[in-house]
Design an enzyme around this catalytic site. Structure first.
Site, PDB file in Angstrom:
ATOM      1  N   ASP A  67       0.866  -1.452  -0.172  1.00 19.19           N
ATOM      2  CA  ASP A  67      -0.009  -0.132  -0.100  1.00 19.19           C
ATOM      3  C   ASP A  67       0.747   1.362  -0.078  1.00 19.19           C
ATOM      4  OD1 ASP A  67       0.874  -0.501   2.607  1.00 19.19           O
ATOM      5  OD2 ASP A  67      -1.206  -1.027   3.387  1.00 19.19           O
ATOM      6  N   ASN A 136      -7.694  -3.489  14.329  1.00 16.26           N
ATOM      7  CA  ASN A 136      -9.043  -3.680  13.842  1.00 16.26           C
ATOM      8  C   ASN A 136      -9.169  -4.942  12.903  1.00 16.26           C
ATOM      9  OD1 ASN A 136      -8.067  -2.695  11.513  1.00 16.26           O
ATOM     10  ND2 ASN A 136      -9.406  -0.747  11.521  1.00 16.26           N
ATOM     11  N   HIS A 138      -7.529  -5.154  10.064  1.00 10.17           N
ATOM     12  CA  HIS A 138      -7.122  -4.865   8.825  1.00 10.17           C
ATOM     13  C   HIS A 138      -5.966  -5.496   8.245  1.00 10.17           C
ATOM     14  CE1 HIS A 138      -4.833  -0.769   9.743  1.00 10.17           C
ATOM     15  NE2 HIS A 138      -4.107  -1.620   9.384  1.00 10.17           N
ATOM     16  N   GLU A 143      -9.860  -2.352   5.227  1.00  5.37           N
ATOM     17  CA  GLU A 143     -10.538  -2.031   6.560  1.00  5.37           C
ATOM     18  C   GLU A 143     -11.695  -2.655   6.891  1.00  5.37           C
ATOM     19  OE1 GLU A 143      -8.944  -0.033   8.706  1.00  5.37           O
ATOM     20  OE2 GLU A 143      -8.057   1.560   8.020  1.00  5.37           O
TER      21      GLU A 143
HETATM   22  C1  F6R Z   1       1.398  -1.856   6.188  1.00  3.55           C
HETATM   23  C2  F6R Z   1       0.060  -2.243   6.443  1.00  3.55           C
HETATM   24  C3  F6R Z   1      -0.846  -2.439   7.349  1.00  3.55           C
HETATM   25  C4  F6R Z   1      -0.084  -2.474   8.632  1.00  3.55           C
HETATM   26  C5  F6R Z   1      -0.940  -2.739   9.835  1.00  3.55           C
HETATM   27  C6  F6R Z   1      -0.130  -2.854  11.093  1.00  3.55           C
HETATM   28  O1  F6R Z   1       1.791  -1.844   4.966  1.00  3.55           O
HETATM   29  O2  F6R Z   1      -0.336  -2.540   5.107  1.00  3.55           O
HETATM   30  O3  F6R Z   1      -1.796  -3.337   7.264  1.00  3.55           O
HETATM   31  O4  F6R Z   1       0.602  -3.776   8.479  1.00  3.55           O
HETATM   32  O5  F6R Z   1      -1.600  -1.521   9.932  1.00  3.55           O
HETATM   33  O6  F6R Z   1       0.814  -1.765  11.567  1.00  3.55           O
HETATM   34  P1  F6R Z   1       1.813  -1.833  12.705  1.00  3.55           P
HETATM   35  O7  F6R Z   1       2.902  -3.160  12.367  1.00  3.55           O
HETATM   36  O8  F6R Z   1       2.525  -0.410  12.538  1.00  3.55           O
HETATM   37  O9  F6R Z   1       1.059  -2.180  13.912  1.00  3.55           O
END
Ligand code: F6R
Length: 241
Positions: A67, A136, A138, A143
């Site tokens: 992303d 959450n 995702h 989401e």
């Molecule tokens: C990042 C991504 C997100 C993160 C997720 C967890 O490229 O796609 O799904 O993997 O938000 O983020 P952290 O590791 O910061 O807790």
């Protein structure tokens, strides 16, 4: 889903890096799907360490990231492009022309999604997709409530995600409100998936993703249907399972 218990963040990072290393050694010209965020930073550090020891070679590897924020250029210090160069690409012998992320500056979201999916398809698909998971549930920026059949698309980030990501910005208002993300369909097409999770804040999401119903309300739950998905989590993240 295969679940590997790690003691702590460092152990999780080493185990995850071992799995990625094995992929690169087994198929030097592999396509790695990569993630940003706090969780994989230690994994990237471990890969850099092994690269510096001469144990890893990224010269033939191609990467596609999950992303990118929409509306910021890749040169922006908080872009995922910058993140990847700071944490991995600047420190290993990857060819920068073999590195792909969605283009956050493309105003045409349908065109950007189609362009990015065409790149992945042209590369022959992702061999190993690294994922983190949001509090959450995702994955990528898919989401809760996302349609499982989507490819790369534009999403409105939820308040909870903006809240979780504000730590990377000077102030909350600076966090972009939208992002381009691989869709669940794109993620599920990867031949292997490696999910990493660390910390108590992820425990509920991990429990729901691994053992709850498969539902768009918990995007990570779709991974139960993936034929080759491995979760490496530390003790806190796995404390409820
Ligand atoms: C990042 C991504 C997100 C993160 C997720 C967890 O490229 O796609 O799904 O993997 O938000 O983020 P952290 O590791 O910061 O807790």
């Amino acid at each position: 889903m295969k679940i590997i218990r790690a003691k702590d963040y460092q152990d999780m990072s080493r185990k995850a890096a071992n799995i990625i290393s094995a992929q690169v050694i087994m198929k030097p010209h592999c396509i790695l799907g990569l993630a940003t965020g706090g969780t994989p930073v230690g994994t990237y550090q471990q890969l850099v360490e092994w690269y510096n020891k001469g144990d890893l070679d990224f010269s033939e590897v191609t990467t596609v990231n999950l992303d990118e924020y929409r509306g910021i250029a890749k040169e922006h210090p908080q872009s995922y492009w910058s993140f990847m160069f700071q944490n991995l690409f600047n420190h290993v012998n990857i060819n920068p022309s073999n590195v792909y992320l969605p283009d956050g500056t493309n105003p045409d979201s349908a065109a950007e999604g189609a362009r990015y999916d065409a790149i992945i398809q042209h590369l022959g698909g992702v061999d190993l997709q690294l994922l983190g998971i949001g509090n959450n549930g995702h994955i990528g920026f898919n989401e809760p409530g996302v349609a499982f059949e989507l490819g790369t698309h534009c999403v409105d980030l939820l308040e909870s995600t903006i809240e979780a990501n504000k730590r990377f910005f000077e102030k909350k208002e600076d966090v972009p409100k939208q992002a381009y993300t691989m869709g669940i369909k794109t993620i599920m097409q990867a031949r292997k998936v490696l999910l990493v999770a660390s910390g108590a804040a992820k425990a509920e999401a991990i429990k729901a993703a691994c053992f709850g119903p498969v539902t768009p309300q918990v995007p990570g739950s779709i991974l139960q249907m993936h034929p080759d998905c491995t979760l490496v989590g530390d003790a806190e993240a796995l404390s409820l399972i």
